[in-house]
Scaffold this motif. Structure first.
Motif, PDB file in Angstrom:
ATOM      1  N   HIS A  37       6.520  -0.876  -7.849  1.00 46.72           N
ATOM      2  CA  HIS A  37       5.638  -1.815  -8.546  1.00 46.72           C
ATOM      3  C   HIS A  37       4.230  -1.228  -8.625  1.00 46.72           C
ATOM      4  O   HIS A  37       3.771  -0.561  -7.694  1.00 46.72           O
ATOM      5  CB  HIS A  37       5.605  -3.154  -7.805  1.00 46.72           C
ATOM      6  N   LEU A  38       3.568  -1.452  -9.730  1.00 45.85           N
ATOM      7  CA  LEU A  38       2.250  -0.867  -9.964  1.00 45.85           C
ATOM      8  C   LEU A  38       1.274  -1.207  -8.836  1.00 45.85           C
ATOM      9  O   LEU A  38       0.531  -0.341  -8.362  1.00 45.85           O
ATOM     10  CB  LEU A  38       1.696  -1.358 -11.306  1.00 45.85           C
ATOM     11  N   GLU A  39       1.270  -2.459  -8.403  1.00 45.21           N
ATOM     12  CA  GLU A  39       0.344  -2.877  -7.348  1.00 45.21           C
ATOM     13  C   GLU A  39       0.647  -2.164  -6.032  1.00 45.21           C
ATOM     14  O   GLU A  39      -0.259  -1.776  -5.294  1.00 45.21           O
ATOM     15  CB  GLU A  39       0.410  -4.392  -7.164  1.00 45.21           C
ATOM     16  N   ARG A  40       1.933  -1.966  -5.770  1.00 47.41           N
ATOM     17  CA  ARG A  40       2.336  -1.242  -4.551  1.00 47.41           C
ATOM     18  C   ARG A  40       1.949   0.229  -4.653  1.00 47.41           C
ATOM     19  O   ARG A  40       1.494   0.834  -3.684  1.00 47.41           O
ATOM     20  CB  ARG A  40       3.852  -1.371  -4.368  1.00 47.41           C
ATOM     21  N   LEU A  41       2.107   0.798  -5.836  1.00 49.78           N
ATOM     22  CA  LEU A  41       1.717   2.186  -6.047  1.00 49.78           C
ATOM     23  C   LEU A  41       0.226   2.359  -5.826  1.00 49.78           C
ATOM     24  O   LEU A  41      -0.215   3.340  -5.214  1.00 49.78           O
ATOM     25  CB  LEU A  41       2.097   2.637  -7.462  1.00 49.78           C
ATOM     26  N   GLN A  42      -0.557   1.408  -6.305  1.00 48.64           N
ATOM     27  CA  GLN A  42      -2.002   1.477  -6.117  1.00 48.64           C
ATOM     28  C   GLN A  42      -2.351   1.515  -4.627  1.00 48.64           C
ATOM     29  O   GLN A  42      -3.186   2.307  -4.188  1.00 48.64           O
ATOM     30  CB  GLN A  42      -2.687   0.288  -6.779  1.00 48.64           C
ATOM     31  N   LYS A  43      -1.693   0.689  -3.842  1.00 54.15           N
ATOM     32  CA  LYS A  43      -1.967   0.667  -2.403  1.00 54.15           C
ATOM     33  C   LYS A  43      -1.585   1.982  -1.751  1.00 54.15           C
ATOM     34  O   LYS A  43      -2.331   2.538  -0.938  1.00 54.15           O
ATOM     35  CB  LYS A  43      -1.203  -0.501  -1.757  1.00 54.15           C
ATOM     36  N   LYS A  44      -0.419   2.508  -2.121  1.00 49.77           N
ATOM     37  CA  LYS A  44       0.040   3.756  -1.497  1.00 49.77           C
ATOM     38  C   LYS A  44      -0.795   4.955  -1.944  1.00 49.77           C
ATOM     39  O   LYS A  44      -0.888   5.948  -1.232  1.00 49.77           O
ATOM     40  CB  LYS A  44       1.523   3.992  -1.808  1.00 49.77           C
ATOM     41  N   CYS A  45      -1.402   4.859  -3.126  1.00 53.00           N
ATOM     42  CA  CYS A  45      -2.283   5.939  -3.587  1.00 53.00           C
ATOM     43  C   CYS A  45      -3.651   5.891  -2.909  1.00 53.00           C
ATOM     44  O   CYS A  45      -4.378   6.880  -2.913  1.00 53.00           O
ATOM     45  CB  CYS A  45      -2.459   5.862  -5.102  1.00 53.00           C
ATOM     46  N   GLY A  46      -4.013   4.719  -2.367  1.00 57.53           N
ATOM     47  CA  GLY A  46      -5.342   4.568  -1.776  1.00 57.53           C
ATOM     48  C   GLY A  46      -6.417   4.413  -2.826  1.00 57.53           C
ATOM     49  O   GLY A  46      -7.579   4.750  -2.596  1.00 57.53           O
TER      50      GLY A  46
END
Length: 365
Positions: free
Chosen positions: A234-243
Motif C-alpha cells: 500500500h502506498l501509505e505503507r511504502l511511504q513509512k518504510k521509505c522514511g
C-alpha cells in the motif's frame, strides 16, 4: 520540510529527455578480469528493511523513530545531518568486499583498509575533487549518525547507541590533499550481519539510479519481492518504510513520476513498478542470476551461460585449487549483475576469470 528529490525534479523538467539512470562513469572493457568489480554489490538486510538513511538532498537533522510490530529503531543525526541513501554506497562497498573475502575463506575483521579511488569507481562516483570531497562527507555522516534499536543482526541485539561505522581514518593523502587510502571500522551491528551473511546481492545499476527514493524503493523490492513474481504494498505503507517526510499526496506524485519514467525507459533494476489503485506493484523482470532463482524455487534452471564440457577441466588447471563450479557461479552472477554483456568467447572469458582470481587471491598451500 527537508526536500526529497527536489533537484532531480527540476533537472527532469529542464531536460525531459534526460535518462533516469546516471551514465556508467567507469566502463571497463574486460569485466571478467577486473580487480575492484570482483565482489558483487551487497546490502545488509536490516538496513534494507528499515528506513535508516535519509532521502534528502539537503542536511536532514530530524530525529526519527520507526516501529514495526515488536521492532523499533531510533536514528539521531549529527550536526552534519543523517547519513543519506547515497552515503550507504560506502557501506555497500565494505560489505561486498568483506563477503567476497569470507567466500574465499579469508579472515575478516571490522577494520578495512581501502583505496579511495576503488570505492569511488565501484560505486559509479566521480573521481575528481568533488568525488573525494563527497566521500569524506559521506564518512562523516556515517560516523555521526547514531542508532538505538532492538533489531538483531546475526542473532545479536545491540541496545547501546552506535554509529553505522565506528571510525574512519585517512591513511594517506596527495600533496593536493586528495585522499588515496582510508581505514574504516564497521560497527558491530553491520559486522554481525556480514558474519551471519544476512545480505542480499544488488543489481549494479543501483549505483546509477539518480533519485534517493528510487534507490530506497529498489532496496525494499529486493528485500520483499526477491525472486517472487510480484510484491504489492500500500502506498501509505511504502511511504513509512521509505522514511519519507513528504505529505502522502506529494509522495504519490514522486512515486508516480518514477513509475512513468520506468514505463518509458524500463530502467528500474530487476523489477518493473506500477500503480494498482493505492497499491504499488513490483513485478520481477527475471533478470537476477539463474543461480539465485534456482535456489529460491528449489530447482535447477538452465544455465544463463553455457560452456563446453572440457572448459571446466581447462579451468581447473589455472584455478589454483579453487572449486571451479563455485567460480562458475560467481562468474555467472557477475555477468548478470553487469547486464549480461555479449561475450564473443564465453569459455575463454571464464578461464580468464579463474586465472585472475587464483593470481589475485591465491589459496594457502
Amino acid at each position: 520540510m527537508v526536500g526529497e528529490n527536489t533537484n532531480h525534479e527540476l533537472l527532469d523538467a529542464l531536460d525531459p529527455e534526460r535518462s533516469p539512470l546516471l551514465p556508467d562513469r567507469h566502463p571497463t572493457t574486460d569485466l571478467f578480469v577486473c580487480d575492484i568489480f570482483d565482489a558483487a554489490p551487497k546490502g545488509d538486510m536490516a538496513s534494507m528493511e528499515h528506513p535508516i538513511f535519509s532521502l534528502s538532498t539537503k542536511p536532514d537533522r530530524r530525529v526519527r523513530r520507526y516501529e514495526h510490530g515488536h521492532a523499533w529503531i531510533e536514528i539521531t543525526p549529527s550536526v552534519k545531518g543523517l547519513a543519506t541513501v547515497h552515503d550507504r554506497d560506502v557501506l555497500i562497498y565494505c560489505i561486498s568486499q568483506t563477503i567476497a573475502a569470507l567466500n574465499e575463506g579469508k579472515p575478516v575483521s571490522k577494520r578495512l583498509r581501502l583505496r579511495a579511488y576503488d570505492v569511488l569507481t565501484a560505486t559509479n562516483r566521480l573521481t575528481d575533487g568533488r568525488g573525494y570531497d563527497g566521500l569524506k562527507a559521506a564518512l562523516e555522516r556515517l560516523l555521526g549518525t547514531k542508532i538505538v534499536t532492538n533489531i538483531t543482526t546475526g542473532n545479536r541485539e545491540e541496545l547501546d547507541g552506535f554509529g553505522l561505522i565506528n571510525s574512519f581514518k585517512l591513511v594517506r593523502q596527495t600533496r593536493e590533499g586528495r585522499m588515496q587510502e582510508l581505514e574504516i571500522e564497521l560497527s558491530d551491528w553491520v559486522f554481525n550481519a556480514i558474519r551471519a551473511k544476512e545480505v542480499l546481492t544488488l543489481h549494479r545499476d543501483y549505483f546509477r539510479l539518480r533519485k534517493p527514493l528510487e534507490r530506497r524503493m529498489y532496496e525494499l523490492a529486493r528485500k520483499h519481492c526477491g525472486t517472487q513474481a510480484e510484491w504489492r504494498i500500500h502506498l501509505e505503507r511504502l511511504q513509512k518504510k521509505c522514511g519519507s517526510n513528504s505529505t502522502l499526496k506529494e509522495f504519490r506524485r514522486l512515486v508516480g513520476t518514477i513509475i512513468a519514467q520506468d514505463m518509458e525507459h524500463q530502467h528500474f533494476p530487476d523489477y518493473s513498478v506500477s500503480f494498482d489503485d493505492d497499491m504499488v506493484v513490483f513485478r520481477n523482470r527475471v533478470t537476477m542470476p539463474a543461480l539465485m532463482r534456482s535456489a529460491a524455487a528449489g530447482r535447477e534452471d538452465e544455465a544463463a551461460l553455457s560452456l563446453a564440457p572440457d572448459t571446466f577441466d581447462r579451468a581447473r588447471a589455472v584455478a589454483g585449487g579453487y572449486d571451479v563450479q563455485w567460480l562458475y557461479e560467481q562468474w555467472q552472477e557477475f555477468w548478470c549483475m553487469n547486464g549480461k554483456p555479449e561475450l564473443k568467447n564465453p569459455d575463454a572469458a571464464f578461464i580468464g576469470f579463474c586465472k585472475a582470481r587464483a593470481e589475485k587471491y591465491p589459496l594457502p598451500r
